[in-house]
Design an enzyme around this catalytic site. Structure first.
Site, PDB file in Angstrom:
ATOM      1  N   ASP A   1      -4.188  -7.253 -29.141  1.00 32.47           N
ATOM      2  CA  ASP A   1      -3.315  -7.362 -27.979  1.00 32.47           C
ATOM      3  C   ASP A   1      -3.828  -8.404 -26.974  1.00 32.47           C
ATOM      4  O   ASP A   1      -5.029  -8.626 -26.838  1.00 32.47           O
ATOM      5  CB  ASP A   1      -3.236  -5.992 -27.302  1.00 32.47           C
ATOM      6  CG  ASP A   1      -2.237  -5.937 -26.171  1.00 32.47           C
ATOM      7  OD1 ASP A   1      -1.030  -5.946 -26.459  1.00 32.47           O
ATOM      8  OD2 ASP A   1      -2.664  -5.897 -25.002  1.00 32.47           O
TER       9      ASP A   1
ATOM     10  N   GLU B   1      -1.448 -11.219 -30.583  1.00 33.09           N
ATOM     11  CA  GLU B   1      -0.347 -11.352 -29.647  1.00 33.09           C
ATOM     12  C   GLU B   1      -0.651 -12.504 -28.690  1.00 33.09           C
ATOM     13  O   GLU B   1      -1.495 -12.393 -27.804  1.00 33.09           O
ATOM     14  CB  GLU B   1      -0.145 -10.067 -28.848  1.00 33.09           C
ATOM     15  CG  GLU B   1       1.078 -10.154 -27.940  1.00 33.09           C
ATOM     16  CD  GLU B   1       0.978  -9.302 -26.692  1.00 33.09           C
ATOM     17  OE1 GLU B   1       2.040  -8.993 -26.130  1.00 33.09           O
ATOM     18  OE2 GLU B   1      -0.138  -8.970 -26.269  1.00 33.09           O
TER      19      GLU B   1
END
Length: 424
Positions: free
Chosen positions: A148, A181
């Site tokens: 993330d 991401e």
């Protein structure tokens, strides 16, 4: 629940998913192609297995607005940087500051996003803690990671952490599936663009999802960008991880979602059929506003997934059309795009060499069209329509097939799904 109890539960879940053959999984990139028998390919959904991909948050921790507290695993924390269970102290975090602009990479890398305490990933100690965390997950049995908020860390830090994971786990870096991401935006600093993180692994290609929404909401082949050219000027296929929607984009109307009905189903079918990137099928729960949680969830717990009717869970991966297209995707394998045909608007069709073929009708009326395919003559199952071969397709000796495609639907078939193989 204690840390030990959580670890035991994670291990049980991973064991259940990895050791039991299942028909489909959320992360399509981890699904295995069907076995080959006697030189031919025979379709059997039970031969598909799915692996567990862990979603890891390694750049930041709790928000500074949380003065102190105790996590669901019983571990204490505060907003000064004390996380004793993880081994973090205030010296492991960047000095408090808020990101003041995304045009300055140092601000993005070293300041707090949404008030979350920002770890100093250049610190050898932080890298050591994080790499141990990844290795522990690998030991539990996960197959790889979705990392993330990667653009909030310098590329060299992310690469250094993955190198440590490889070293400590005794694996090659290339053997650790790792997608990141990194939301690309040309208005932001050049240093935080997705291209800077390709040495570490794949990157989520958000532009692909945005383009799918535009194309399936308007015209597939009649606009300024044809869907055939969807990879134009974005990440190279081998480094791209793609999706129709995810938990961030579905709430802000940037991508198609289950609420878009046929368009959403067709976009997933296209993603699984078109040879670009590593496709990921998103499965989640229904929502009513940007803050909706899972049905029955509380501040400290989320119930087990319930895929029964009206449960509140979308369970996209279990839809017959998505299920069928996962098999289509795996049978197509690395076969090249072939036999592209379109009507200049919302009817497209294409094959993957001599292995698979699909026709997509994004219009508002049923269409009957004769298409040329590279598949051998014979009768095939329409895997988009059903898993029991109740829908079938006949390819003639010249490779042509006349298909009747309902409005907002598709016809998809491949060499491993025939009336004979489905009966086996």
């Amino acid at each position: 629940m204690t840390m030990g109890a959580i670890a035991r539960r994670i291990t049980r879940v991973i064991t259940a998913v990895v050791c039991v053959a299942v028909s489909v999984g959320v992360s399509v990139a981890t699904l295995h192609v069907p076995t080959r028998e006697g030189g031919g390919e025979r379709f059997n959904p039970a031969r598909y297995r799915s692996d567990v991909i862990a979603d890891t948050v390694i750049n930041h921790t709790t928000g500074v607005d949380k003065t102190q507290g105790t996590g669901t695993a019983g571990s204490p924390y505060d907003n000064k940087g004390y996380f004793p269970e993880a081994g973090y102290t205030p010296s492991d975090f960047h000095a408090p500051c808020s990101i003041w602009t995304y045009r300055d990479a140092e601000s993005v890398w070293n300041c707090q996003v949404s008030g979350l305490q920002d770890l100093d990933t250049s610190s050898p100690h932080v890298r050591d803690v994080l790499s141990d965390y990844f290795v522990k997950l690998l030991d539990y049995g996960v197959a790889g990671f979705r990392v993330d908020a990667v653009k909030h860390m310098p590329p060299e830090d992310v690469l250094a952490i993955k190198k440590l994971v490889a070293k400590k786990s005794g694996r090659s870096m290339n053997d650790i599936w790792w997608t990141q991401e990194v939301i690309g935006d040309n208005a932001e600093a050049a240093e935080i663009q997705p291209r800077n993180y390709l040495k570490t692994g794949q990157v989520n290609e958000f532009q692909y999802a945005y383009r799918l929404k535009s194309l399936f909401s308007n015209s597939l082949a009649g606009g300024s960008l044809s869907i055939k050219d969807i990879p134009q000027n974005i990440t190279d296929s081998g480094k791209a991880s793609v999706f129709v929607t995810n938990w961030d984009t579905e709430r802000n109307n940037m991508t198609l979602t289950y609420k878009d009905g046929d368009a959403y189903r067709l976009a997933n079918a296209f993603m699984l059929a078109y040879p670009y990137g590593a496709p990921n099928v998103f499965s989640g729960y229904e929502f009513h506003d940007t803050d909706s949680g899972a049905s029955g969830a509380t501040a400290t717990s989320v119930p087990d997934i319930d895929c029964s009717k009206d449960s509140g869970w979308s369970c996209t991966e279990r839809w017959p059309d998505v299920h069928g297209m996962v098999g289509w995707h795996n049978v197509a394998g690395d076969a090249p795009l072939s036999d592209w045909q379109d009507d200049g608007d919302n009817m497209i069709a294409f094959g993957r060499g001599g292995r698979a073929f699909i026709a997509i009708n994004n219009s508002v009326r049923t269409r009957t069209v004769t298409y040329h395919t590279a598949l051998p003559a014979g009768k095939y199952c329409d895997v988009y329509a059903s898993a029991d071969c109740s829908g079938s397709v006949h390819v003639r000796f010249d490779g042509d097939a006349t298909l009747t495609v309902p409005a907002g639907s598709a016809v998809a078939f491949h060499i491993a799904a025939t009336p004979y193989t489905v009966r086996q």
